[in-house]
Design a protein around this motif. Structure first.
Motif, PDB file in Angstrom:
ATOM      1  N   SER A  36       1.003  -0.766   0.054  1.00 26.72           N
ATOM      2  CA  SER A  36       0.068   0.081   0.321  1.00 26.72           C
ATOM      3  C   SER A  36       1.367   1.047  -0.030  1.00 26.72           C
ATOM      4  O   SER A  36       2.040   0.997   0.899  1.00 26.72           O
ATOM      5  CB  SER A  36      -0.964   0.059   1.691  1.00 26.72           C
ATOM      6  OG  SER A  36      -1.968  -0.879   1.345  1.00 26.72           O
ATOM      7  N   TYR A  38       0.471   5.287   0.464  1.00 29.18           N
ATOM      8  CA  TYR A  38      -0.506   6.822   1.459  1.00 29.18           C
ATOM      9  C   TYR A  38      -0.479   7.944   0.096  1.00 29.18           C
ATOM     10  O   TYR A  38       0.510   7.867  -0.715  1.00 29.18           O
ATOM     11  CB  TYR A  38      -0.036   6.712   2.813  1.00 29.18           C
ATOM     12  CG  TYR A  38      -0.409   5.622   4.152  1.00 29.18           C
ATOM     13  CD1 TYR A  38      -1.174   5.961   4.660  1.00 29.18           C
ATOM     14  CD2 TYR A  38       0.748   4.774   3.610  1.00 29.18           C
ATOM     15  CE1 TYR A  38      -0.883   5.092   5.605  1.00 29.18           C
ATOM     16  CE2 TYR A  38       0.396   3.890   4.695  1.00 29.18           C
ATOM     17  CZ  TYR A  38      -0.563   3.804   5.753  1.00 29.18           C
ATOM     18  OH  TYR A  38      -1.003   3.333   6.881  1.00 29.18           O
ATOM     19  N   ALA A 270      -5.622   3.380   4.537  1.00 31.53           N
ATOM     20  CA  ALA A 270      -5.268   3.132   3.361  1.00 31.53           C
ATOM     21  C   ALA A 270      -4.589   0.809   3.783  1.00 31.53           C
ATOM     22  O   ALA A 270      -4.295   0.427   3.226  1.00 31.53           O
ATOM     23  CB  ALA A 270      -3.125   4.190   2.995  1.00 31.53           C
ATOM     24  N   LEU A 271      -4.052   1.108   5.225  1.00 34.37           N
ATOM     25  CA  LEU A 271      -4.290  -0.069   5.925  1.00 34.37           C
ATOM     26  C   LEU A 271      -4.682   0.317   7.228  1.00 34.37           C
ATOM     27  O   LEU A 271      -4.414   1.427   8.095  1.00 34.37           O
ATOM     28  CB  LEU A 271      -2.835  -0.256   5.648  1.00 34.37           C
ATOM     29  CG  LEU A 271      -1.752  -0.326   4.820  1.00 34.37           C
ATOM     30  CD1 LEU A 271      -0.057  -0.758   5.509  1.00 34.37           C
ATOM     31  CD2 LEU A 271      -2.144  -1.889   4.574  1.00 34.37           C
TER      32      LEU A 271
END
Length: 271
Positions: A36, A38, A270-271
């Protein structure tokens, strides 16, 4: 910033116990999860941006936004002390990320405090006409507009308090005037209208904070009495912690009004 390949395999970023590592060893050996990246908000400005985060001031606008957008957005500070808009145009391509590296969703353009210096003083002066031209050039810069649906916030320079310049050395001591700071702040608002770009009017927000009304004598002018601007400006130019509180409140208000999809609650983790 380290560029991450969009198809790089995921790797653990913290230490794991031996048992946990062994239990996951088979799964991770075949893991094809994408890493991922950001999205970013980039805060681009002069020393007022650079100094945002000084622990001695007690409050940081950028720090508060990093908390609000945790796990959603990377807040990136790119403040350059002493820079005017001409310097900004020169430096922007040297740091601004390409769309292949990350997605920039918001950019602040926060200049004017140095452009507003009087001619033949510090060498930072940019004429009002050129200042507006430079802002338009920044707004349309290829590095910025290359990002899909990028939003921009113009931020006006704050007021100045000439009374606090007594401790400065020349030529800086005589380089800035309250009425000139007001003119450059108004120019930012004008560019916002001309380009249909959202504006954080920090100058006006500071004046409201100290109870000033249009038509009254201008606070910060050496020809009038001292004002409460000293609560918002640490040295007549740069913001105190209270000044950064005003900036943060005004920025949040403008984002909610103009770019409601960018308020923290509407951006997924994002996570």
């Amino acid at each position: 910033m380290t560029k991450l390949h969009p198809h790089a395999p995921d790797r653990a970023c913290s230490a794991m116990s031996t048992t946990t590592a062994q239990s996951l060893s088979h799964a991770t050996s075949n893991d094809t999860t994408q890493r991922s990246v950001y999205p970013q908000f980039i805060f681009f400005g002069d020393s007022i941006t650079q100094f945002d985060g000084n622990p001695s001031l007690g409050f940081s606008c950028i720090g508060a936004l990093r908390y609000d957008y945790a796990r959603r957005i990377d807040i990136v500070s790119r403040g350059f002390g002493g820079y005017n808009t001409s310097n900004a145009l020169a430096v922007l391509p040297k740091f601004f990320p390409a769309p292949q590296a990350t997605r920039v969703r918001l950019v602040t353009i926060f200049f004017g405090a140095n452009d507003a210096c009087l001619p033949n003083t510090t060498g930072q002066h940019v004429s009002l006409e050129q200042f507006k031209f430079n802002l338009h050039k920044l707004l349309s810069h290829p590095c910025i507009v290359a990002h899909r649906d990028v939003r921009v916030l113009l931020i006006t320079p704050p007021p100045v308090d000439e009374w606090q310049f007594d401790n400065w050395e020349e030529p800086g001591k005589s380089a800035r005037k309250a009425v000139i700071a007001q003119a450059y702040a108004r120019a930012v608002v004008e560019v916002g209208v001309e380009s249909e770009t959202a504006v954080v009017d920090l100058w006006s927000a500071c004046m409201r904070e100290i109870g000033w009304d249009e038509g009254e004598e201008l606070p910060g002018d050496r020809t009038v009495e001292k004002s409460a601007l000293s609560q918002l400006l640490v040295d007549g130019l740069h913001l105190t912690g209270e000044g950064y509180v005003v900036l943060c409140k005004e920025m949040n208000k403008v984002i909610a009004r103009e770019y409601p999809d960018l308020v923290p609650e509407r951006i997924p983790f994002a996570l």
